[in-house]
Each structure stands twice: as C-alpha cells, then as structure tokens.
Write an enzyme that holds these catalytic residues in place. Structure first.
Site, PDB file in Angstrom:
ATOM      1  N   GLU A  78       0.839  -1.191   0.000  1.00  0.00           N
ATOM      2  CA  GLU A  78       0.000   0.000   0.000  1.00  0.00           C
ATOM      3  C   GLU A  78       0.878   1.247   0.000  1.00  0.00           C
ATOM      4  O   GLU A  78       1.844   1.281   0.745  1.00  0.00           O
ATOM      5  CB  GLU A  78      -0.909   0.037   1.229  1.00  0.00           C
ATOM      6  CG  GLU A  78      -1.858   1.231   1.176  1.00  0.00           C
ATOM      7  CD  GLU A  78      -2.790   1.343   2.392  1.00  0.00           C
ATOM      8  OE1 GLU A  78      -2.689   0.531   3.328  1.00  0.00           O
ATOM      9  OE2 GLU A  78      -3.597   2.271   2.382  1.00  0.00           O
ATOM     10  N   GLY A 124       3.242   2.140  11.018  1.00  0.00           N
ATOM     11  CA  GLY A 124       3.003   1.345  12.217  1.00  0.00           C
ATOM     12  C   GLY A 124       2.720  -0.107  11.870  1.00  0.00           C
ATOM     13  O   GLY A 124       3.325  -1.019  12.434  1.00  0.00           O
ATOM     14  N   ALA A 125       1.782  -0.311  10.959  1.00  0.00           N
ATOM     15  CA  ALA A 125       1.408  -1.676  10.594  1.00  0.00           C
ATOM     16  C   ALA A 125       0.547  -1.642   9.345  1.00  0.00           C
ATOM     17  O   ALA A 125       0.067  -0.579   8.935  1.00  0.00           O
ATOM     18  CB  ALA A 125       0.634  -2.348  11.726  1.00  0.00           C
ATOM     19  N   GLU A 137      -2.510  -3.843   6.908  1.00  0.00           N
ATOM     20  CA  GLU A 137      -3.622  -4.793   7.009  1.00  0.00           C
ATOM     21  C   GLU A 137      -3.718  -5.817   5.889  1.00  0.00           C
ATOM     22  O   GLU A 137      -4.821  -6.310   5.614  1.00  0.00           O
ATOM     23  CB  GLU A 137      -4.930  -3.991   7.040  1.00  0.00           C
ATOM     24  CG  GLU A 137      -5.315  -3.298   5.705  1.00  0.00           C
ATOM     25  CD  GLU A 137      -4.855  -1.859   5.566  1.00  0.00           C
ATOM     26  OE1 GLU A 137      -3.863  -1.487   6.219  1.00  0.00           O
ATOM     27  OE2 GLU A 137      -5.482  -1.104   4.800  1.00  0.00           O
ATOM     28  N   ASN A 138      -2.617  -6.212   5.240  1.00  0.00           N
ATOM     29  CA  ASN A 138      -2.674  -7.199   4.157  1.00  0.00           C
ATOM     30  C   ASN A 138      -3.613  -8.348   4.522  1.00  0.00           C
ATOM     31  O   ASN A 138      -3.595  -8.846   5.642  1.00  0.00           O
ATOM     32  CB  ASN A 138      -1.281  -7.775   3.904  1.00  0.00           C
ATOM     33  CG  ASN A 138      -0.219  -6.713   3.888  1.00  0.00           C
ATOM     34  OD1 ASN A 138      -0.251  -5.816   3.065  1.00  0.00           O
ATOM     35  ND2 ASN A 138       0.708  -6.783   4.838  1.00  0.00           N
ATOM     36  N   GLU A 185      -5.724  -2.788  12.469  1.00  0.00           N
ATOM     37  CA  GLU A 185      -5.409  -3.582  11.268  1.00  0.00           C
ATOM     38  C   GLU A 185      -6.400  -4.736  11.130  1.00  0.00           C
ATOM     39  O   GLU A 185      -6.823  -5.066  10.031  1.00  0.00           O
ATOM     40  CB  GLU A 185      -3.965  -4.102  11.309  1.00  0.00           C
ATOM     41  CG  GLU A 185      -2.891  -3.034  11.510  1.00  0.00           C
ATOM     42  CD  GLU A 185      -2.995  -1.815  10.604  1.00  0.00           C
ATOM     43  OE1 GLU A 185      -3.614  -1.894   9.532  1.00  0.00           O
ATOM     44  OE2 GLU A 185      -2.466  -0.749  10.998  1.00  0.00           O
TER      45      GLU A 185
HETATM   46  N1  BES Z   1      -3.031   1.004   5.852  1.00  0.00           N
HETATM   47  C1  BES Z   1      -2.240   1.576   6.876  1.00  0.00           C
HETATM   48  C2  BES Z   1      -0.775   1.349   6.706  1.00  0.00           C
HETATM   49  C3  BES Z   1      -0.121   2.129   5.597  1.00  0.00           C
HETATM   50  C4  BES Z   1      -0.112   3.482   5.610  1.00  0.00           C
HETATM   51  C5  BES Z   1       0.521   1.527   4.589  1.00  0.00           C
HETATM   52  C6  BES Z   1       0.520   4.187   4.601  1.00  0.00           C
HETATM   53  C7  BES Z   1       1.139   2.220   3.583  1.00  0.00           C
HETATM   54  C8  BES Z   1       1.151   3.562   3.601  1.00  0.00           C
HETATM   55  C9  BES Z   1      -2.604   0.999   8.241  1.00  0.00           C
HETATM   56  O1  BES Z   1      -3.877   0.481   8.337  1.00  0.00           O
HETATM   57  C10 BES Z   1      -2.553   2.145   9.212  1.00  0.00           C
HETATM   58  O2  BES Z   1      -3.349   3.011   9.107  1.00  0.00           O
HETATM   59  N2  BES Z   1      -1.577   2.123  10.118  1.00  0.00           N
HETATM   60  C11 BES Z   1      -1.333   3.187  11.040  1.00  0.00           C
HETATM   61  C12 BES Z   1      -1.667   2.800  12.445  1.00  0.00           C
HETATM   62  C13 BES Z   1      -3.109   2.901  12.782  1.00  0.00           C
HETATM   63  C14 BES Z   1      -3.378   2.423  14.173  1.00  0.00           C
HETATM   64  C15 BES Z   1      -3.675   4.281  12.602  1.00  0.00           C
HETATM   65  C16 BES Z   1       0.140   3.475  10.957  1.00  0.00           C
HETATM   66  O3  BES Z   1       0.856   2.662  10.359  1.00  0.00           O
HETATM   67  O4  BES Z   1       0.567   4.492  11.476  1.00  0.00           O
HETATM   68 ZN    ZN Z   2      -5.409   1.895   8.605  1.00  0.00          ZN
END
Ligand code: BES
Ligand code: ZN
Length: 871
Positions: free
Chosen positions: A121, A260-261, A263-264, A297
């Site tokens: 992503e 942070g993480a 969701e694949n 996630e």
């Molecule tokens: N889909 C995102 C991760 C992501 C963000 C991938 C940008 C690639 C580019 C994931 O679901 C997400 O939002 N992660 C947040 C943490 C969440 C608790 C708000 C993050 O990674 O900060």
């Molecule tokens: Zn997210």
C-alpha cells in the site's frame, strides 16, 4: 505529475484471476505475473488497452495468450507496460526481476533484519511485478513463493495449499486467497521466523488459527498482541456483527517498517515496535498502542479489505472509518473519557496544525503528486471525527443499520466516500447531504458561542461558524456542526432545560448548526427559580472545531470541578492551563495567580474518590507547544515551551504537600499496582521534579533502575529537563540497562533527543553514531530526529537556525534512501505561518536548500508547497 480526483476512469479490463510466482535469490528476485483479463463491462466503449504498472523492474519476458512478444516490440514506458489492441479475454504473462537486497525505500519487496517482506500500500506492488496497481482492480490471487531452505518460512495471503522441495536446496509454498483483493493488500514474507500460535472460535463456530511470527528469541513478547487480537475479533462480532472470513490469520513483526502496521489480507505486517511488548520493556501507553494498532489492522479486514477504496482519493473511506472503529474499541476496552481526551489531544496536536499549514487538504483530497504524502492526520484523525459526527447523529443503532447496509451493498467491491455516506443515509431514511462539506473543505472551522443577555432562568446562545482560508483553497461554506451542550447550576448540578418555553426538558441537547449563524434559547425547567447557568459547550468534543466562548476563568474552574461530561472537565483544564501559559509567555506576569487557582482545582480532583486515576492523570497533561502556538501570531515556540515549564514548576509547588503524600512509600506502592495509578504517579513525579522536590528526584533516580518500564521511563522523563547530575546518571543507567534491546534503545534515543539540557545538535550527531542507531531504520530516525522536532523546541527552533539547518542536512541524506520518510519528517520545517519573520526566513532557507538538492517526488511535493505558500 499532478493527479486529480476528477480524472477517475474505470479500468478498461478486469483481472479475473492472478497467478504470481516469486523466486528469491541472494542477488535478485524473479517475479512472474500471469493475469487473466476480461474487458470491463462498466468501462464504456474505451479502447482495448490496459496499463500494467512497473517501477524499477527489469522486464525479461512478455506474452499474450502464450504468444511471446519480441523484446523490440515491448510496449514499455516509464510507468510500465502499456498494452493496446487486446482481445476481450486474454492471458498476459510477464517475467521480471526486482532487487529486494538493495531496496532501501521499504516499499515493494525488501530485506528487513535478514527476512524478506513486502509493503504494497498504496503503490508498492508495482515495485514487485508488472500489474494494474490500482485499488479498483480486485482479483483472486494464487501465489507460489520459492526460496533457499535457509529461509524456512514462506508466507503469503489466504490459505496454504501446497509446500514442497524445489531444485538444489530450495523449497516452495503455494498460497490461495479466495477473497478478491486489490494488489495493495498482497503480502509475502520469507525468513527464519519463530511463531506464536493460538486460535479463536468465531460466533458461528468456525475455528481460526492465529499465528504471530517474530525474529528468533522474541516469541515470549507476543502475548499481549495475541490477546489484543482475540479481543478485537470478539469486539467486531459483538459490536458490528463482523466475523473473520479465513481459517488462518497471521501477523509478522518486522524491524524496518515505514509505518506502524499494514492490514494485508490474512497476513498483517507490523512494525515490531507494535507487536513485541511486555511490562518489562514497554510502557502502559505502549501496550495500549499495541492493542489499538492490532485492533485497527484487524478491523480493516471488513472496512478496507472486503470493501475497499475505488481510488486513493477515497483513502479516508477506509482509514477514517477504521480509526473511528479502533477508537470505539479502545473506549469500550478501557475508559471512554480518557480515550476521548487522548484522541482529541492528538487531533489538536497533529491535525489542527496541518490545517493551518501549506499541506492543508480536505479529508478527501482533490489532487496529489505522491499519494504516500496523504496518509495524514487529516485523512485519519479528522476523517474519524467526521464519521463520529454522523454516527452520533444516527445514534448507535442507526449507525449499525448504516454499516449493515454498506456491507450488504458493497461487499467485494471498491467504492467511494459518497457510497458510504449514502448507505448511512438510505438505511436511516435521513438526509446527510450537508456532511459532504466535511469531505470537500480543508481547514478547521472556528465556532464562536456568545451569551445574549436574558432573564435569569432563560439563556440564549448565539453561534457563529467561520472557516479560515487554507493553502488548499477549497470552498468555505458553512458545514453541519453538531453542538452537544448542557448547563450547570451554581452548585455544579445539571440543570434541565428545554428549547421552547413549554417544551420537554433535558439535561443535554444537541444543536445541529447548519448555517453560518444560529441562535437558540434554553429555558430552565419551571421551579428551578433564578439560576446562574454555566454552559458546558461542545460536550465530548461533538465536532472537530476550534471553540471560542465567553466563559470566565471562574466558570471554567466550575466546569473542571463539576461537569457531568468528563471530556469537558478535561477540556476546561486544558483551556485554563493554555490561558495561563500564553499569558506568561507573552509578558503578562499572571502565572502565580493562575497556577494557584489551577492547583486548587487539581487538589480537589485528586481528592475525588470516584474519579479514575487514569482520568486524573490525563487531567494533568498540559497542552503541548503545537497546541499553544495556534492561539498566537506571531508565536514563539521557545517562549511557550519555557512558560509551560514554569507552569509545571508552579503546579508542583502549589501541590507540593499532596505530591509528597502521594510519593510516600505505601501510597506510591499501592498506586504502582494499576496502570491508572502509574500514570498518575508519573504525572505527579513530573511536577515534583519540576518543582525541585528532593523526594521526587530521589524516587525518580531509583525508579530508573528498579521499576517496570512505565515507571522507569516516567522517571527518566521527569528528570530529563533538569540540569542536574541525576538526569545524566538516570539516562546513562537506562542506556546501560537496555543497550542490548534495540526497541528499548529507541526510548533512550528519544529521551536523549528531547532533552532541553542535553539534546543539542552536537549531541544528536553523536547519537547517530551510536552502535544501536541504524540510518536505514525509520524507528531510529523518528526516535532521534522526529523526537527532536516535536519534543525539543528549544533546540529545534533555536534562535540561530542551527536546528533547521541540521534537519535539512539529515533529510537530504535520508531522501536518497527512503523518500517516504524524508517527506514525512520534513513537515515540521514547513509549519511556519505563525512565526516571526526571522524564524520564517531561516526555515525557508533550509527548505530552499533541500529543494536545490533534487529531492524525490515525495519530498519535492511537500517542500515546494511550503515554498509556494510562504513566498
Ligand atoms: N493502511 C495503513 C498502513 C499504511 C499506511 C501503509 C501508509 C502504507 C502507507 C494501516 O492500516 C494504518 O493506518 N496504520 C497506522 C496505524 C493505525 C493504528 C492508525 C500506521 O501505520 O501508522
Ligand atoms: Zn489503517
């Protein structure tokens, strides 16, 4: 190149099935994509053409319907393969090479601490293989992964269907994911990993296997994440009727991760910082964060994966909604009031400043150069606030009906924010069209509330909303603003009021403001006699606005002491503290009187037996510099920082007797037993040290070494800004205790960088030579440079501009390796609109220097917006 939301066109072809073959070697990775294509019936009569995106890939072979295309005829350009004159149905196969072993962008396929992993992503898949890399192309993936047997685990999405030996010391695994998904949800992990295993039985009785994969030696640190996962799965069933939809759910922790993480589908990939945690190595706050990210996630499995985004302009469709869902989960799991205070703090500290900055944008942006730059506090946090307003408007059951209809209509497809709002509106037979403004307009509305002179038991309020102009130049029309409010009498009791002289009385009302101005009277129930009504406005922060009202300090103290709405008790304290700090920073020497009044209020709060310790602790969190700045122009962040420290010390003085009582061994030890108690102790220790209490300093010094991480870090933080030997001793003791633990060392870096006494530019340069520092690891960059910019205003905003110059040097260097990170870390340098001309000129000079160094597209988008906005 600028992409516009209005440019959306449906894909001319759909992929009915995708077969990937990924074969990893030390010096290269071979990727075959075999795509079954069919003309999209919804695409109109466009040409029979199709784009397979590819970036930094070397094409080796291309065939259509098994007919090889000669190299000279490859339709290749900068963005990938452009196929034309395709038959209605066909199979396109490509073989290409990518290089995870040298990929420092942490996008696509890359190496992290000896394991291969992916981040797709939003547009990372195109760095792995040729593919229509857009979220509205959803298909069923079958994936074969092959690698040397030195990498025993070969993981991908869905279900494992086959494993076996391949040639010469190699092996393979085949995975099949039955749920159609876009490429951004693809994942693959290859490594020598250890696995924690558990299981969950869904509401309908299906058994789901849960795996958390970590580097060898870390399985013991997965318990909290696993427990959080199971509770998230249960919560989504209970609250939204949503069950997990595969037999296997996997999480992998990796050390090098931009975010942070992620969701694949069926294979979440996490920054190891948000998986590995126990009370020894992680603070209570860290543990909450792990829990909420695991939940976030996991919740994406429905809000994001089963129903995804049509295009990236719709990002808040999944992120705003999923943040709202994880906030609700945390509120249900812990305490609503504390959670709301935390969420609003983040909104004010991160999103409101963005709305005032050169990168301001609506939650659904109209244009972008680089989509990676739009994973912002606006899309996430403000996006969640917009969902929250609509959810509150519909009520819990109405919102649930709306979610049910959303899934019924759109399961398995890629949709827009408008589709989501339509499902909420249609299921409740309600008009939500006014909320469209919240999707279109950048900027934080200002809400002015004034009391109109009235008879005693009637009160009339005048409401006025204005939307400041932003760099995004979006429309500035009045938006629907739900204002939850109530009144307190002089004794602090709620007073029921009605909206008409003989209407139904209630302790609380929601005024839905639709126009620029609004007037509303409230009538105290007859028999109430002459009552002095104190209004409690915008309860629970019912809309993401800046509120200005005409309450006196005495009235705020009254709300802080008595409001039935705990958010407004907290917020009254925030406003009182901000008023005191701002008065002190801008010359008026009123700190003593203000601090005395606040101390008195805090003293009463501490004495309230039925108020949670966790809530008391959050009452003590003073607003940060980025929040304080918003009320001044020009604003001096250094002066604000010092005034904030003076208030901290004055509160510590004013409460010295009660702090001393709390810090006595028996009381302290009792409080140390719960997370709320520990938070409260840390807050009081901070005030005690700020007021130079010997007792507080001694306790802090001891706690660094003999307590769990919450108390140990709390102790170092309390000592961190005092120019005392205790600070140096504490920090180096912390270092020596944890130098072999890379994740805990991030805390040490952070505290070193944030220290006003120690965190000079010279010190940061030394930190970046430390053996635990890794310039390719985003966590380490954030711990040193991110913490410096957000937590060390004295040195970052130093008079001579040395802080800005240093950051500019670092960013130019980082940008060569990881543009996502440089573009994110430059943001504080662009937020100068309220600073004086001298500081602005220094920040502009730093930005110009970056711009001259030929930055990446990511970094250039941000820097050039800032230069344009301020020139
Ligand atoms: N889909 C995102 C991760 C992501 C963000 C991938 C940008 C690639 C580019 C994931 O679901 C997400 O939002 N992660 C947040 C943490 C969440 C608790 C708000 C993050 O990674 O900060
Ligand atoms: Zn997210």
């Amino acid at each position: 190149m600028l992409k516009l939301r209005s440019d959306y066109r449906p894909p001319a072809y759909l992929v009915t099935a995708a077969y990937l073959d990924i074969s990893i070697f030390d010096d290269q990775t071979l990727v075959t994509t075999r795509l079954e294509l069919t003309k999209n019936p919804d695409a109109g009569t466009g040409a029979n053409e199709m784009r397979l995106n590819g970036r930094d890939l070397e094409l080796k072979r291309l065939s259509i319907d098994n007919i090889e295309i000669a190299k000279d005829d490859w339709p290749l350009d900068d963005a990938g393969i452009h196929l034309t004159n395709l038959p209605e149905n066909c199979v396109v196969e490509s073989l290409s090479v990518c290089h995870p072993e040298t990929n420092t962008t942490l996008e696509g396929l890359y190496l992290s601490g000896g394991m291969y992993c992916t981040q797709c992503e939003p547009e990372g898949f195109r760095r792995i293989g040729f593919y229509p890399d857009r979220p509205d192309v959803m298909t069923i993936f079958t994936v074969r992964v092959e690698a040397d047997i030195a990498y025993p685990k070969l993981l991908s999405n869905g279900n494992l269907v086959e494993t076996g030996a391949a040639s010469e010391g190699r092996h393979f695994a085949i995975w099949h994911d039955p749920h159609p998904k876009p490429s951004y949800l693809f994942a693959c992990v290859v490594g020598d990993l250890e696995c924690a295993e558990d299981s969950f039985v869904t509401a309908s009785g299906r058994d789901v296997t849960l795996h958390i994969y970590v580097e060898k030696g870390n399985v013991g640190l997965t318990g909290h994440a696993m427990d959080s996962l199971k509770r998230s799965m249960k919560w989504d069933e209970d609250r939204f009727g949503l069950e997990y939809d595969l037999d296997l759910f996997q999480i992998v922790a990796v050390s090098h991760f931009n975010m942070g993480a992620m969701e694949n589908k069926g294979l979440n990939i996490f920054n190891s910082k948000f998986v590995l945690a126990d009370t020894n190595t992680a603070t209570d706050t860290d543990l909450h964060r792990v829990e909420s990210i695991v939940a976030h996630e996991y919740f994406h499995n429905w809000t994001g994966n089963r129903v995804t985004c049509r295009d990236w302009f719709q990002l808040t469709l999944k992120e705003g909604l999923t943040v709202y869902r994880d906030q609700c989960f945390s509120a249900d799991t812990h305490d609503e009031g504390v959670q709301r205070a935390d969420d609003v703090s983040l909104l004010r500290a991160a999103q409101f400043p963005e709305d005032r900055s050169p990168t301001a944008h609506p939650i659904r942006p109209e244009s972008y150069r680089e989509i990676n730059n739009f994973y912002t506090a606006t899309v996430y946090e403000k996006g969640a606030e917009v969902i929250r307003m609509m959810a509150a408007f519909l009520g819990r059951d109405g919102f649930r009906k709306g979610m049910d209809l959303y899934f019924k209509r759109h399961d398995g497809s890629a949709v827009t924010c408008d589709d989501f709002v339509a499902a909420l509106a249609d299921s409740n037979d309600i008009d939500l069209s006014g909320f469209a403004r919240w999707y279109e307009q950048a900027g934080t509305p200002h809400l002015l509330v004034k009391r109109v002179d009235d008879g005693k038991s009637t009160i009339t309020l005048d409401f006025e909303q204005t939307l400041p102009e932003t760099a995004a130049k979006t429309p500035r029309n009045p938006a629907p603003i739900p204002i939850r409010l109530g009144f307190l009498d002089a004794a602090g009791h709620p007073v029921a009021t009605s909206l008409t002289p003989d209407g139904v009385s209630a302790d609380e009302h929601v005024v839905l403001m639709q126009k620029a101005t609004h007037r509303q009277s409230f009538h105290a129930a007859s028999g109430a006699g002459d009552v002095a009504l104190t209004p409690s406005l915008l309860r629970n922060f019912s809309a993401p606005v800046v509120l200005a009202d005409d309450l006196s300090a005495a009235e705020r103290l009254h709300l802080m002491a008595h409001d039935t709405d705990r958010f407004n008790r907290w917020d009254a304290a925030q406003t009182l503290a901000a008023d005191a700090i701002i008065a002190a920073a801008t010359g008026g020497n009123s700190l003593d009187a203000d601090a005395a009044a606040l101390s008195g209020a805090y003293r009463n709060i501490l004495g309230e037996a039925d108020l949670l310790d966790a809530f008391k602790a959050s009452m003590f969190a003073l607003p940060g510099v980025s929040v304080l700045e918003s009320r001044l122009n020009p604003a001096d962040p250094v002066a604000l920082y010092h005034a904030r420290m003076r208030l901290q010390a004055a509160l510590g003085d004013g409460l010295s007797d009660i702090i001393a009582a709390y810090l006595k061994d028996d009381v302290r030890h009792a409080l140390q037993a719960s997370d709320g108690g520990r938070a409260l102790l840390n807050a009081l220790l901070m005030l005690g040290v700020a007021a130079s209490s010997k007792q507080a300093e001694d306790i802090a010094a001891a706690q660094v070494l003999d307590a769990n991480m919450t108390l140990s870090q709390g102790a170092v933080m309390a000592l961190n800004n005092s120019a005392s030997a205790a600070r140096d001793v504490g920090l180096s003791a912390f270092h020596d205790r944890w130098q072999d633990n890379p994740l805990v060392m991030e805390k040490w870096f952070q505290m070193e960088s944030m220290s006003v006494v120690g965190g000079t530019v010279a010190r940061l340069k030394t930190l970046m030579q430390h053996p635990s520092f890794d310039p390719n690891n985003p966590n380490k960059l954030r711990a040193v440079l991110g913490a410096f910019m957000s937590g060390n205003p004295v040195h970052f905003y130093a008079e001579d501009g040395s802080g800005f110059a240093f950051i500019a040097d670092c960013l130019i260097d980082i940008d060569g390796r990881n543009p996502q990170i440089s573009a994110r870390m430059v943001l504080p340098l662009t937020r100068m609109s309220a600073y004086d001309d001298g500081r602005k000129a220094q920040m502009m000079a730093a930005l110009r220097r970056i711009d001259k160094a030929k930055p990446s597209n990511d970094l250039a988008e941000i820097v050039e917006k800032a230069l344009a906005a301020n020139s």
